[in-house]
Every structure is written in C-alpha cells, then in structure tokens.
Motif scaffolding. Structure first.
Motif, PDB file in Angstrom:
ATOM      1  N   LEU A 123      56.638  73.753  36.760  1.00 28.45           N
ATOM      2  CA  LEU A 123      55.337  74.326  36.413  1.00 28.45           C
ATOM      3  C   LEU A 123      54.286  73.969  37.454  1.00 28.45           C
ATOM      4  CD1 LEU A 123      53.497  75.839  34.467  1.00 28.45           C
ATOM      5  CD2 LEU A 123      53.221  73.706  33.162  1.00 28.45           C
ATOM      6  N   LEU A 124      54.284  72.705  37.872  1.00 26.44           N
ATOM      7  CA  LEU A 124      53.350  72.301  38.927  1.00 26.44           C
ATOM      8  C   LEU A 124      53.631  73.057  40.228  1.00 26.44           C
ATOM      9  CD1 LEU A 124      53.126  68.435  38.411  1.00 26.44           C
ATOM     10  CD2 LEU A 124      51.294  70.106  38.078  1.00 26.44           C
ATOM     11  N   GLY A 125      54.917  73.261  40.531  1.00 24.17           N
ATOM     12  CA  GLY A 125      55.272  74.012  41.724  1.00 24.17           C
ATOM     13  C   GLY A 125      54.730  75.429  41.683  1.00 24.17           C
ATOM     14  N   PHE A 126      54.744  76.043  40.509  1.00 27.04           N
ATOM     15  CA  PHE A 126      54.177  77.380  40.378  1.00 27.04           C
ATOM     16  C   PHE A 126      52.670  77.344  40.613  1.00 27.04           C
ATOM     17  CE2 PHE A 126      52.428  81.011  38.151  1.00 27.04           C
ATOM     18  CZ  PHE A 126      53.280  82.037  38.533  1.00 27.04           C
ATOM     19  N   ILE A 127      51.989  76.313  40.093  1.00 25.93           N
ATOM     20  CA  ILE A 127      50.542  76.189  40.296  1.00 25.93           C
ATOM     21  C   ILE A 127      50.225  75.976  41.775  1.00 25.93           C
ATOM     22  CG2 ILE A 127      48.526  74.729  39.825  1.00 25.93           C
ATOM     23  CD1 ILE A 127      49.793  74.237  37.026  1.00 25.93           C
ATOM     24  N   TYR A 128      50.968  75.065  42.420  1.00 25.60           N
ATOM     25  CA  TYR A 128      50.751  74.853  43.852  1.00 25.60           C
ATOM     26  C   TYR A 128      50.989  76.144  44.636  1.00 25.60           C
ATOM     27  CZ  TYR A 128      51.408  69.928  42.454  1.00 25.60           C
ATOM     28  OH  TYR A 128      51.324  68.702  41.843  1.00 25.60           O
ATOM     29  N   GLY A 129      52.008  76.898  44.210  1.00 23.11           N
ATOM     30  CA  GLY A 129      52.324  78.149  44.876  1.00 23.11           C
ATOM     31  C   GLY A 129      51.216  79.175  44.720  1.00 23.11           C
ATOM     32  N   TYR A 130      50.612  79.224  43.544  1.00 23.13           N
ATOM     33  CA  TYR A 130      49.492  80.137  43.317  1.00 23.13           C
ATOM     34  C   TYR A 130      48.306  79.751  44.200  1.00 23.13           C
ATOM     35  CZ  TYR A 130      45.525  82.376  41.028  1.00 23.13           C
ATOM     36  OH  TYR A 130      44.381  83.093  40.781  1.00 23.13           O
ATOM     37  N   VAL A 131      48.027  78.451  44.272  1.00 24.07           N
ATOM     38  CA  VAL A 131      46.933  77.984  45.124  1.00 24.07           C
ATOM     39  C   VAL A 131      47.214  78.328  46.584  1.00 24.07           C
ATOM     40  CG1 VAL A 131      45.748  75.913  45.978  1.00 24.07           C
ATOM     41  CG2 VAL A 131      46.232  76.162  43.532  1.00 24.07           C
ATOM     42  N   TYR A 132      48.465  78.150  46.998  1.00 21.76           N
ATOM     43  CA  TYR A 132      48.840  78.510  48.366  1.00 21.76           C
ATOM     44  C   TYR A 132      48.630  80.004  48.611  1.00 21.76           C
ATOM     45  CZ  TYR A 132      51.886  79.717  52.280  1.00 21.76           C
ATOM     46  OH  TYR A 132      52.376  80.236  53.449  1.00 21.76           O
ATOM     47  N   HIS A 133      49.044  80.818  47.659  1.00 31.74           N
ATOM     48  CA  HIS A 133      48.901  82.273  47.798  1.00 31.74           C
ATOM     49  C   HIS A 133      47.437  82.678  47.931  1.00 31.74           C
ATOM     50  CE1 HIS A 133      49.603  86.544  47.177  1.00 31.74           C
ATOM     51  NE2 HIS A 133      48.728  86.528  46.188  1.00 31.74           N
ATOM     52  N   ARG A 134      46.567  82.018  47.175  1.00 36.85           N
ATOM     53  CA  ARG A 134      45.156  82.400  47.188  1.00 36.85           C
ATOM     54  C   ARG A 134      44.389  81.817  48.369  1.00 36.85           C
ATOM     55  NH1 ARG A 134      42.685  84.181  42.533  1.00 36.85           N
ATOM     56  NH2 ARG A 134      40.930  84.425  43.982  1.00 36.85           N
ATOM     57  N   HIS A 135      44.641  80.551  48.715  1.00 40.33           N
ATOM     58  CA  HIS A 135      43.791  79.875  49.687  1.00 40.33           C
ATOM     59  C   HIS A 135      44.540  79.126  50.783  1.00 40.33           C
ATOM     60  CE1 HIS A 135      39.933  80.663  47.690  1.00 40.33           C
ATOM     61  NE2 HIS A 135      40.629  80.605  46.565  1.00 40.33           N
TER      62      HIS A 135
END
Length: 204
Positions: A167-179
């Motif tokens: 779940l944390l990996g998905f959150i980090y991935g979303y942050v990476y995708h956005r910024h």
C-alpha cells in the motif's frame, strides 16, 4: 517523461525485472547474515543496480523545494495517524527489524539510505519502465524479502507487513507520478521516520 536513452557500448542493457531477480538472489544468499548487515547489503545492491541503469538512460529527479514539500506532506499525512495510534506495534516491529541499531543509526539508515535506494529502483527505474502496478507489487515482494529473517516464524505478521508495504508502495508511486522522484523520496523518508523511528521518541 524519462531522460532520453543513449547507446552504451560494451555493456548490456539492464531490464528492471532482471534487476529485481538480482536483488532477490542477493536477498536469498544473505539470509544467514545479521539483519542490519543484510539490510545494508540489499539497499546497496539497489543503489548499484540503479547506478548501472543510470549510465544508459539517466534518472530524472524533478527536484524542487515545492516537490520535496509535497512529498514530505503526503508522507506525514499518511504515517502520522499510525505513529500516534499504533505506536506500540510499530515500536515492536522496528525493534524486530533493526534489533541492534542505535537511534541515530536507525534514523540514518531509514531516511538517508533506505528511502533513496528503494525509490531510485522501484520508482525511478522500475515504475518508469513498467508502470505503477508492477512497481507497487514488486515493492511489496521486495520488502517481504528484506523482512523475511525478522518474521520468518510469524507468517501472518510477515503477510500483514508485506501488505502494508504494498500500500505504501502504491502511495509512493502516485507521488512519483505526480511530482517526480525527489517528491517520492521525501514522502518515503518521512513515512519511514514516522513509522519506524518516531514511535521510540513518542514512547519515551
């Protein structure tokens, strides 16, 4: 968009899935080592693989103070409630994962080694090449490999920790995708500090 790839004479291209298999192989081959030494070896392996990859395609950080602030804020929002409400469980987990580390060494490892090494590979390399779902799934599996010696006798706990890491990996991935990568590193570093280090401070 990733940096433009350039030809690299004499050295083969490194596929991100092959890089993960190398990481997994190192993880299996170091199972008999102490937990802290093994963790450093695995994080160093990720760094080495990313440096090899960077020679071919580069790594785009998208650094700015705004991106760092965004990532750090998301990391704090996600992790602070758990640090406050589940401090005892997180403290026990951290002690199991890093049994002999001093608090200073624990902070340094979590913030300045683990977060950059894991983000460089799982986001800056794997997610950029294969997408967010693959990156989140293999991040969870990679953390299971990392944490296996600590929880080998507790399969349910290992499964729960692995799921949480996914779940944390998905959150980090979303942050990476956005910024971008600098934001995901900041998010990861703050989350690590709050989940695995702050409970010792909050617990006195």
């Amino acid at each position: 968009m990733g940096a433009k790839k350039r030809k690299r004479p004499g050295l083969p291209t490194l596929d991100p899935y092959l890089a993960f298999l190398i990481f997994a192989g190192v993880g299996v081959g170091t199972l008999r080592l102490g937990i802290e030494v093994r963790s450093v070896i695995l994080w160093s392996t990720l760094l080495g693989l990313c440096l090899y990859h960077a020679e071919e395609g580069g790594i785009e950080a998208r650094y700015s103070l705004a991106n760092l602030g965004y990532g750090a804020a998301i990391g704090l929002i996600v992790s602070l409630p758990f640090a406050l409400l589940a401090g005892d469980a997180l403290r026990a987990t951290s002690a199991k994962l890093f049994p002999a580390a001093s608090r200073a060494a624990l902070f340094q490892s979590l913030v300045f080694l683990a977060a950059p090494a894991e983000e460089l590979y799982f986001r800056g390399f794997l997610q950029r090449e294969r997408g967010l779902p693959s990156a989140a799934l293999l991040y969870a599996l990679g953390m299971a490999i990392l944490f296996l010696p600590a929880f080998s006798g507790f399969p349910l706990i290992l499964a729960a920790v692995t799921g949480a890491m996914g779940l944390l990996g998905f959150i980090y991935g979303y942050v990476y995708h956005r910024h971008g990568l600098s934001a995901s590193i900041a998010c990861h570093a703050v989350a690590n500090a709050m989940l695995f280090f702050a409970p010792f401070l909050l617990g006195g």
